[in-house]
Write a protein that holds these residues in place. Structure first.
Motif, PDB file in Angstrom:
ATOM      1  N   PHE A  31      -8.625  17.089  -8.420  1.00 35.58           N
ATOM      2  CA  PHE A  31      -9.465  15.873  -7.947  1.00 35.58           C
ATOM      3  C   PHE A  31      -8.520  14.625  -7.534  1.00 35.58           C
ATOM      4  CE2 PHE A  31     -11.556  11.902  -8.630  1.00 35.58           C
ATOM      5  CZ  PHE A  31     -12.436  11.917  -7.774  1.00 35.58           C
ATOM      6  N   ALA A  32      -7.448  14.605  -8.437  1.00 36.25           N
ATOM      7  CA  ALA A  32      -6.436  13.439  -7.991  1.00 36.25           C
ATOM      8  C   ALA A  32      -5.761  13.655  -6.947  1.00 36.25           C
ATOM      9  CB  ALA A  32      -5.787  13.393  -9.407  1.00 36.25           C
ATOM     10  N   LYS A  33      -5.461  15.011  -6.899  1.00 39.12           N
ATOM     11  CA  LYS A  33      -4.242  15.609  -5.955  1.00 39.12           C
ATOM     12  C   LYS A  33      -5.010  15.572  -4.521  1.00 39.12           C
ATOM     13  CE  LYS A  33      -1.174  18.514  -8.374  1.00 39.12           C
ATOM     14  NZ  LYS A  33      -0.568  19.769  -8.670  1.00 39.12           N
ATOM     15  N   GLU A  34      -6.196  15.763  -4.585  1.00 39.88           N
ATOM     16  CA  GLU A  34      -7.094  15.967  -3.453  1.00 39.88           C
ATOM     17  C   GLU A  34      -7.477  14.402  -2.723  1.00 39.88           C
ATOM     18  OE1 GLU A  34     -10.000  18.833  -3.873  1.00 39.88           O
ATOM     19  OE2 GLU A  34      -8.322  20.595  -3.425  1.00 39.88           O
ATOM     20  N   SER A  35      -7.517  13.533  -3.671  1.00 39.31           N
ATOM     21  CA  SER A  35      -8.036  11.982  -3.336  1.00 39.31           C
ATOM     22  C   SER A  35      -7.356  11.289  -2.543  1.00 39.31           C
ATOM     23  CB  SER A  35      -8.632  11.458  -4.485  1.00 39.31           C
ATOM     24  OG  SER A  35      -9.485  12.026  -5.423  1.00 39.31           O
ATOM     25  N   PRO A  36      -7.624  10.625  -1.650  1.00 41.31           N
ATOM     26  CA  PRO A  36      -6.735   9.693  -0.738  1.00 41.31           C
ATOM     27  C   PRO A  36      -6.198   8.453  -1.560  1.00 41.31           C
ATOM     28  CG  PRO A  36      -9.210   9.216  -0.405  1.00 41.31           C
ATOM     29  CD  PRO A  36      -9.080  10.220  -1.268  1.00 41.31           C
ATOM     30  N   PHE A  37      -5.250   8.003  -0.762  1.00 39.22           N
ATOM     31  CA  PHE A  37      -4.509   6.720  -1.314  1.00 39.22           C
ATOM     32  C   PHE A  37      -5.643   5.606  -0.801  1.00 39.22           C
ATOM     33  CE2 PHE A  37      -1.018   9.669  -1.553  1.00 39.22           C
ATOM     34  CZ  PHE A  37      -0.655   9.420  -2.974  1.00 39.22           C
ATOM     35  N   PRO A  38      -5.314   4.528  -1.332  1.00 37.68           N
ATOM     36  CA  PRO A  38      -6.377   3.260  -1.021  1.00 37.68           C
ATOM     37  C   PRO A  38      -5.763   2.822   0.616  1.00 37.68           C
ATOM     38  CG  PRO A  38      -5.262   2.876  -3.297  1.00 37.68           C
ATOM     39  CD  PRO A  38      -4.602   3.989  -2.720  1.00 37.68           C
ATOM     40  N   GLU A  39      -6.677   2.089   1.241  1.00 39.30           N
ATOM     41  CA  GLU A  39      -6.268   1.865   2.642  1.00 39.30           C
ATOM     42  C   GLU A  39      -5.603   0.506   2.143  1.00 39.30           C
ATOM     43  OE1 GLU A  39      -6.869   3.184   5.467  1.00 39.30           O
ATOM     44  OE2 GLU A  39      -8.355   4.823   4.872  1.00 39.30           O
ATOM     45  N   ASN A  40      -4.891  -0.058   3.273  1.00 42.92           N
ATOM     46  CA  ASN A  40      -4.056  -1.109   3.050  1.00 42.92           C
ATOM     47  C   ASN A  40      -4.899  -2.491   2.927  1.00 42.92           C
ATOM     48  OD1 ASN A  40      -1.758   0.223   3.780  1.00 42.92           O
ATOM     49  ND2 ASN A  40      -1.620  -0.201   5.882  1.00 42.92           N
ATOM     50  N   HIS A  41      -6.172  -2.584   3.471  1.00 40.65           N
ATOM     51  CA  HIS A  41      -6.870  -3.728   3.324  1.00 40.65           C
ATOM     52  C   HIS A  41      -7.203  -4.003   1.832  1.00 40.65           C
ATOM     53  CE1 HIS A  41     -10.817  -1.636   2.515  1.00 40.65           C
ATOM     54  NE2 HIS A  41     -10.501  -0.633   3.710  1.00 40.65           N
TER      55      HIS A  41
END
Length: 325
Positions: A304-314
Protein backbone atom coordinates in the motif's frame (compact mmCIF):
# COMPACT_ATOMS: atom_id res chain seq x y z
CA UNK A 1 -1.74 -18.90 37.49
CA UNK A 2 -1.21 -15.38 36.06
CA UNK A 3 -4.45 -13.49 35.61
CA UNK A 4 -3.61 -12.70 32.00
CA UNK A 5 -3.84 -16.35 30.99
CA UNK A 6 -7.29 -16.96 32.46
CA UNK A 7 -8.96 -13.95 30.90
CA UNK A 8 -12.39 -14.95 29.61
CA UNK A 9 -11.89 -12.87 26.46
CA UNK A 10 -8.79 -14.89 25.47
CA UNK A 11 -6.68 -11.75 25.43
CA UNK A 12 -3.47 -13.76 25.24
CA UNK A 13 -4.19 -14.34 21.53
CA UNK A 14 -4.63 -10.61 20.95
CA UNK A 15 -1.57 -9.71 23.00
CA UNK A 16 0.63 -12.19 21.14
CA UNK A 17 -0.62 -10.92 17.79
CA UNK A 18 -0.06 -7.29 18.77
CA UNK A 19 3.50 -7.92 19.95
CA UNK A 20 4.28 -9.91 16.83
CA UNK A 21 2.74 -7.24 14.58
CA UNK A 22 4.81 -4.52 16.27
CA UNK A 23 7.96 -6.61 15.75
CA UNK A 24 7.36 -7.64 12.14
CA UNK A 25 6.19 -4.16 11.17
CA UNK A 26 9.40 -2.67 12.52
CA UNK A 27 11.50 -5.28 10.75
CA UNK A 28 9.82 -4.23 7.50
CA UNK A 29 10.52 -0.61 8.40
CA UNK A 30 14.22 -1.41 8.77
CA UNK A 31 14.24 -3.03 5.33
CA UNK A 32 12.46 -0.10 3.67
CA UNK A 33 14.93 2.29 5.27
CA UNK A 34 17.81 0.32 3.82
CA UNK A 35 16.12 0.49 0.41
CA UNK A 36 15.95 4.28 0.68
CA UNK A 37 12.15 4.39 0.80
CA UNK A 38 12.19 5.78 4.34
CA UNK A 39 14.39 8.80 4.88
CA UNK A 40 15.57 10.93 7.78
CA UNK A 41 15.58 9.58 11.30
CA UNK A 42 14.01 6.23 12.08
CA UNK A 43 13.90 4.62 15.54
CA UNK A 44 12.88 0.92 15.65
CA UNK A 45 10.98 -0.37 18.69
CA UNK A 46 12.27 -3.95 18.36
CA UNK A 47 12.71 -5.57 21.77
CA UNK A 48 10.45 -3.26 23.78
CA UNK A 49 7.08 -4.61 22.60
CA UNK A 50 5.98 -6.02 25.97
CA UNK A 51 5.93 -2.55 27.54
CA UNK A 52 3.47 -0.99 25.11
CA UNK A 53 1.25 -4.02 24.63
CA UNK A 54 1.10 -4.75 28.35
CA UNK A 55 0.02 -1.20 29.14
CA UNK A 56 -2.43 -1.04 26.24
CA UNK A 57 -4.10 -4.29 27.33
CA UNK A 58 -5.65 -2.47 30.30
CA UNK A 59 -6.43 0.88 28.68
CA UNK A 60 -10.05 1.91 28.14
CA UNK A 61 -11.66 3.52 25.10
CA UNK A 62 -11.66 7.02 26.64
CA UNK A 63 -7.95 6.91 27.48
CA UNK A 64 -5.35 8.73 25.40
CA UNK A 65 -1.71 8.11 24.55
CA UNK A 66 1.32 10.23 23.71
CA UNK A 67 4.97 9.32 23.17
CA UNK A 68 8.24 10.40 21.58
CA UNK A 69 9.92 9.62 18.30
CA UNK A 70 10.06 5.81 18.72
CA UNK A 71 6.37 5.79 17.88
CA UNK A 72 5.53 3.42 15.00
CA UNK A 73 4.29 0.59 17.23
CA UNK A 74 2.43 2.99 19.52
CA UNK A 75 0.56 4.43 16.55
CA UNK A 76 -0.58 1.00 15.37
CA UNK A 77 -1.51 -0.28 18.83
CA UNK A 78 -3.47 2.93 19.46
CA UNK A 79 -5.72 1.83 16.59
CA UNK A 80 -4.27 3.33 13.41
CA UNK A 81 -4.35 1.19 10.26
CA UNK A 82 -0.84 -0.29 9.70
CA UNK A 83 -1.20 0.69 6.03
CA UNK A 84 -1.52 4.36 6.95
CA UNK A 85 1.45 4.10 9.31
CA UNK A 86 3.70 2.55 6.66
CA UNK A 87 2.49 5.13 4.16
CA UNK A 88 3.42 7.85 6.63
CA UNK A 89 6.88 6.38 7.10
CA UNK A 90 7.44 6.55 3.34
CA UNK A 91 6.05 10.10 3.08
CA UNK A 92 2.89 9.27 1.15
CA UNK A 93 -0.32 11.31 1.09
CA UNK A 94 -2.27 8.31 2.43
CA UNK A 95 -0.25 8.36 5.64
CA UNK A 96 -1.86 8.98 9.02
CA UNK A 97 -0.29 12.46 9.00
CA UNK A 98 -0.72 12.90 5.24
CA UNK A 99 2.95 12.13 4.65
CA UNK A 100 4.05 15.30 6.45
CA UNK A 101 5.10 13.81 9.77
CA UNK A 102 7.19 10.85 8.79
CA UNK A 103 8.74 8.47 11.29
CA UNK A 104 8.79 10.78 14.30
CA UNK A 105 5.56 12.78 14.03
CA UNK A 106 2.53 10.53 13.71
CA UNK A 107 -0.87 11.59 14.99
CA UNK A 108 -4.46 10.40 15.15
CA UNK A 109 -7.15 12.39 16.93
CA UNK A 110 -9.67 9.68 16.05
CA UNK A 111 -7.70 7.13 18.07
CA UNK A 112 -6.73 9.58 20.83
CA UNK A 113 -3.08 9.22 19.86
CA UNK A 114 -1.32 12.57 20.15
CA UNK A 115 2.16 11.82 18.81
CA UNK A 116 4.99 11.09 17.92
CA UNK A 117 7.24 14.04 19.01
CA UNK A 118 10.87 14.75 18.18
CA UNK A 119 11.95 17.06 21.00
CA UNK A 120 13.28 14.88 23.81
CA UNK A 121 10.96 14.92 26.81
CA UNK A 122 8.89 17.87 25.60
CA UNK A 123 5.78 15.74 25.05
CA UNK A 124 5.59 14.97 28.79
CA UNK A 125 4.17 18.44 29.33
CA UNK A 126 1.73 17.96 26.43
CA UNK A 127 0.59 14.65 27.91
CA UNK A 128 0.10 16.28 31.28
CA UNK A 129 -2.05 18.90 29.57
CA UNK A 130 -4.12 16.14 27.97
CA UNK A 131 -4.55 14.72 31.46
CA UNK A 132 -5.89 18.10 32.52
CA UNK A 133 -8.32 17.91 29.60
CA UNK A 134 -9.60 14.53 30.82
CA UNK A 135 -10.17 16.00 34.26
CA UNK A 136 -11.84 19.15 32.90
CA UNK A 137 -14.18 17.14 30.66
CA UNK A 138 -14.89 14.61 33.44
CA UNK A 139 -14.68 11.77 30.90
CA UNK A 140 -12.94 9.33 33.28
CA UNK A 141 -10.01 9.11 30.89
CA UNK A 142 -6.30 8.76 31.64
CA UNK A 143 -3.47 10.09 29.51
CA UNK A 144 -0.70 7.49 29.24
CA UNK A 145 2.60 9.27 28.65
CA UNK A 146 5.45 7.10 27.35
CA UNK A 147 8.99 8.45 27.72
CA UNK A 148 12.52 7.10 27.71
CA UNK A 149 15.24 7.11 30.34
CA UNK A 150 16.87 10.05 28.56
CA UNK A 151 13.63 12.03 28.63
CA UNK A 152 13.35 11.47 32.37
CA UNK A 153 16.37 13.79 32.78
CA UNK A 154 14.63 16.70 31.07
CA UNK A 155 13.26 19.68 32.99
CA UNK A 156 9.87 19.44 31.28
CA UNK A 157 9.28 16.10 32.95
CA UNK A 158 9.87 17.51 36.43
CA UNK A 159 7.63 20.51 35.76
CA UNK A 160 4.98 18.13 34.44
CA UNK A 161 5.13 15.88 37.49
CA UNK A 162 4.79 18.91 39.75
CA UNK A 163 1.64 20.13 37.97
CA UNK A 164 0.15 16.64 37.67
CA UNK A 165 0.50 16.11 41.42
CA UNK A 166 -0.55 19.65 42.36
CA UNK A 167 -3.71 19.47 40.26
CA UNK A 168 -4.47 15.77 40.81
CA UNK A 169 -4.39 14.92 37.13
CA UNK A 170 -5.18 11.49 35.66
CA UNK A 171 -1.79 10.84 34.09
CA UNK A 172 0.19 7.59 33.94
CA UNK A 173 3.87 8.13 33.12
CA UNK A 174 5.61 5.09 31.59
CA UNK A 175 9.41 5.37 31.64
CA UNK A 176 10.68 2.91 29.04
CA UNK A 177 14.16 2.45 30.46
CA UNK A 178 16.10 0.62 27.77
CA UNK A 179 19.41 1.47 29.41
CA UNK A 180 20.68 4.06 26.95
CA UNK A 181 19.91 7.63 25.91
CA UNK A 182 21.22 7.21 22.35
CA UNK A 183 24.73 6.05 23.32
CA UNK A 184 24.92 7.21 26.92
CA UNK A 185 24.11 4.61 29.56
CA UNK A 186 21.77 5.37 32.45
CA UNK A 187 24.65 4.80 34.87
CA UNK A 188 26.54 7.70 33.30
CA UNK A 189 23.62 10.08 32.84
CA UNK A 190 21.11 9.68 35.68
CA UNK A 191 21.90 10.39 39.32
CA UNK A 192 19.69 9.74 42.33
CA UNK A 193 18.76 6.09 42.07
CA UNK A 194 15.83 4.44 40.24
CA UNK A 195 14.16 6.68 37.68
CA UNK A 196 10.64 5.95 38.92
CA UNK A 197 11.57 7.45 42.28
CA UNK A 198 11.87 10.90 40.72
CA UNK A 199 8.23 11.59 41.44
CA UNK A 200 8.60 11.06 45.19
CA UNK A 201 9.38 14.71 45.89
CA UNK A 202 6.03 15.56 44.29
CA UNK A 203 4.16 12.91 46.23
CA UNK A 204 3.74 10.61 43.22
CA UNK A 205 3.74 6.87 43.88
CA UNK A 206 5.58 4.57 41.50
CA UNK A 207 6.97 1.12 40.81
CA UNK A 208 9.57 -0.65 38.69
CA UNK A 209 8.45 -3.52 36.46
CA UNK A 210 10.15 -6.11 34.25
CA UNK A 211 9.50 -4.57 30.86
CA UNK A 212 10.45 -7.78 29.06
CA UNK A 213 7.44 -9.57 30.57
CA UNK A 214 4.08 -8.58 29.07
CA UNK A 215 2.14 -10.21 31.93
CA UNK A 216 3.90 -8.13 34.54
CA UNK A 217 3.42 -5.00 32.46
CA UNK A 218 -0.31 -5.75 32.13
CA UNK A 219 -0.69 -6.26 35.86
CA UNK A 220 1.21 -3.03 36.59
CA UNK A 221 -1.00 -1.21 34.07
CA UNK A 222 -4.05 -2.39 35.97
CA UNK A 223 -2.70 -0.82 39.16
CA UNK A 224 -1.35 2.33 37.55
CA UNK A 225 -4.41 3.14 35.48
CA UNK A 226 -6.69 2.59 38.45
CA UNK A 227 -4.69 5.02 40.57
CA UNK A 228 -4.46 7.60 37.77
CA UNK A 229 -8.18 7.28 37.08
CA UNK A 230 -8.84 8.20 40.70
CA UNK A 231 -7.05 11.52 40.08
CA UNK A 232 -3.55 10.72 41.28
CA UNK A 233 -0.67 10.60 38.77
CA UNK A 234 1.43 7.43 38.81
CA UNK A 235 4.80 6.34 37.41
CA UNK A 236 5.80 2.93 36.06
CA UNK A 237 9.43 2.37 35.14
CA UNK A 238 9.69 -0.52 32.68
CA UNK A 239 13.12 -2.14 32.61
CA UNK A 240 13.43 -3.07 28.94
CA UNK A 241 15.98 -3.24 26.12
CA UNK A 242 16.09 -2.34 22.45
CA UNK A 243 17.67 -4.97 20.22
CA UNK A 244 18.41 -2.49 17.44
CA UNK A 245 20.59 0.65 17.62
CA UNK A 246 19.02 3.89 18.85
CA UNK A 247 18.20 4.84 15.26
CA UNK A 248 19.00 3.58 11.79
CA UNK A 249 21.88 6.07 11.61
CA UNK A 250 23.41 4.97 14.93
CA UNK A 251 26.66 2.95 14.55
CA UNK A 252 25.88 1.29 17.93
CA UNK A 253 29.53 1.02 19.00
CA UNK A 254 28.81 1.51 22.71
CA UNK A 255 27.24 -1.90 23.36
CA UNK A 256 28.95 -5.27 23.26
CA UNK A 257 27.59 -8.24 21.32
CA UNK A 258 27.53 -10.19 24.58
CA UNK A 259 25.26 -7.60 26.18
CA UNK A 260 22.84 -7.57 23.26
CA UNK A 261 22.75 -11.38 23.09
CA UNK A 262 22.05 -11.54 26.82
CA UNK A 263 18.86 -9.52 26.39
CA UNK A 264 17.84 -11.21 23.15
CA UNK A 265 17.68 -14.43 25.17
CA UNK A 266 14.90 -12.69 27.13
CA UNK A 267 12.93 -11.83 23.99
CA UNK A 268 9.43 -10.91 25.25
CA UNK A 269 7.66 -12.37 22.21
CA UNK A 270 9.29 -15.79 22.09
CA UNK A 271 9.05 -16.05 25.89
CA UNK A 272 5.33 -15.30 25.78
CA UNK A 273 4.79 -17.70 22.90
CA UNK A 274 6.51 -20.55 24.73
CA UNK A 275 4.59 -19.85 27.92
CA UNK A 276 1.27 -19.89 26.09
CA UNK A 277 2.13 -23.16 24.35
CA UNK A 278 3.36 -24.77 27.56
CA UNK A 279 0.16 -23.84 29.39
CA UNK A 280 -1.99 -24.85 26.38
CA UNK A 281 -3.48 -21.40 25.95
CA UNK A 282 -2.41 -21.45 22.31
CA UNK A 283 -1.83 -24.38 20.01
CA UNK A 284 0.96 -24.69 17.47
CA UNK A 285 -1.62 -24.27 14.70
CA UNK A 286 -2.95 -21.07 16.30
CA UNK A 287 0.56 -19.66 16.54
CA UNK A 288 1.18 -20.47 12.87
CA UNK A 289 -2.11 -18.83 11.91
CA UNK A 290 -1.32 -15.66 13.84
CA UNK A 291 2.13 -15.48 12.25
CA UNK A 292 0.53 -15.90 8.82
CA UNK A 293 -2.00 -13.13 9.51
CA UNK A 294 0.70 -10.76 10.74
CA UNK A 295 2.88 -11.46 7.71
CA UNK A 296 -0.05 -10.63 5.42
CA UNK A 297 -0.84 -7.40 7.29
CA UNK A 298 2.77 -6.23 7.02
CA UNK A 299 3.07 -7.23 3.35
CA UNK A 300 -0.14 -5.40 2.50
CA UNK A 301 1.10 -2.34 4.39
CA UNK A 302 4.35 -2.26 2.42
CA UNK A 303 2.50 -2.74 -0.88
CA UNK A 304 0.00 0.00 0.00
CA UNK A 305 2.77 2.43 0.91
CA UNK A 306 4.77 1.79 -2.24
CA UNK A 307 1.70 2.26 -4.44
CA UNK A 308 0.45 5.41 -2.69
CA UNK A 309 1.14 8.85 -4.20
CA UNK A 310 3.32 11.52 -2.65
CA UNK A 311 1.58 14.69 -1.40
CA UNK A 312 0.84 17.45 -3.90
CA UNK A 313 2.87 20.65 -3.59
CA UNK A 314 -0.09 22.63 -2.26
CA UNK A 315 -0.14 20.36 0.82
CA UNK A 316 2.83 22.37 2.15
CA UNK A 317 0.44 25.22 2.92
CA UNK A 318 -2.36 23.18 4.43
CA UNK A 319 -2.90 22.03 8.04
CA UNK A 320 -0.73 24.87 9.32
CA UNK A 321 -3.44 26.40 11.50
CA UNK A 322 -6.61 25.26 13.17
CA UNK A 323 -9.73 27.12 14.16
CA UNK A 324 -9.95 27.93 17.85
CA UNK A 325 -12.17 25.52 19.73
Amino acid sequence: MPTLFVDKDNKYHKIYKQMLLARKFEEATVQLYREGLIRGFCHPYIGQEAVLIGINSKMQSQDSMITGYRCHAHTIIAGCDPKSVMAELTGRSTGCSKGKGGSMHMFSIKNRFYGGHGIVGAWTSLGTGIGFSHKYKEDNGVCVVFLGDGSSNQGQFFESMNMASLWNLPVLYIIENNGYAIGTSVERSAAGGPLHKRGECFGIDSEEVDGMDVEKMSEAADRGLSIARSGKPYIIEAATYRFRPHSMSDPDKHRSKEEIDKYKALDPISSYEQKCLKNKFMTEDEVKQIKKEVKEIVSESVKFAKESPFPENHEMFEDLYTKSL
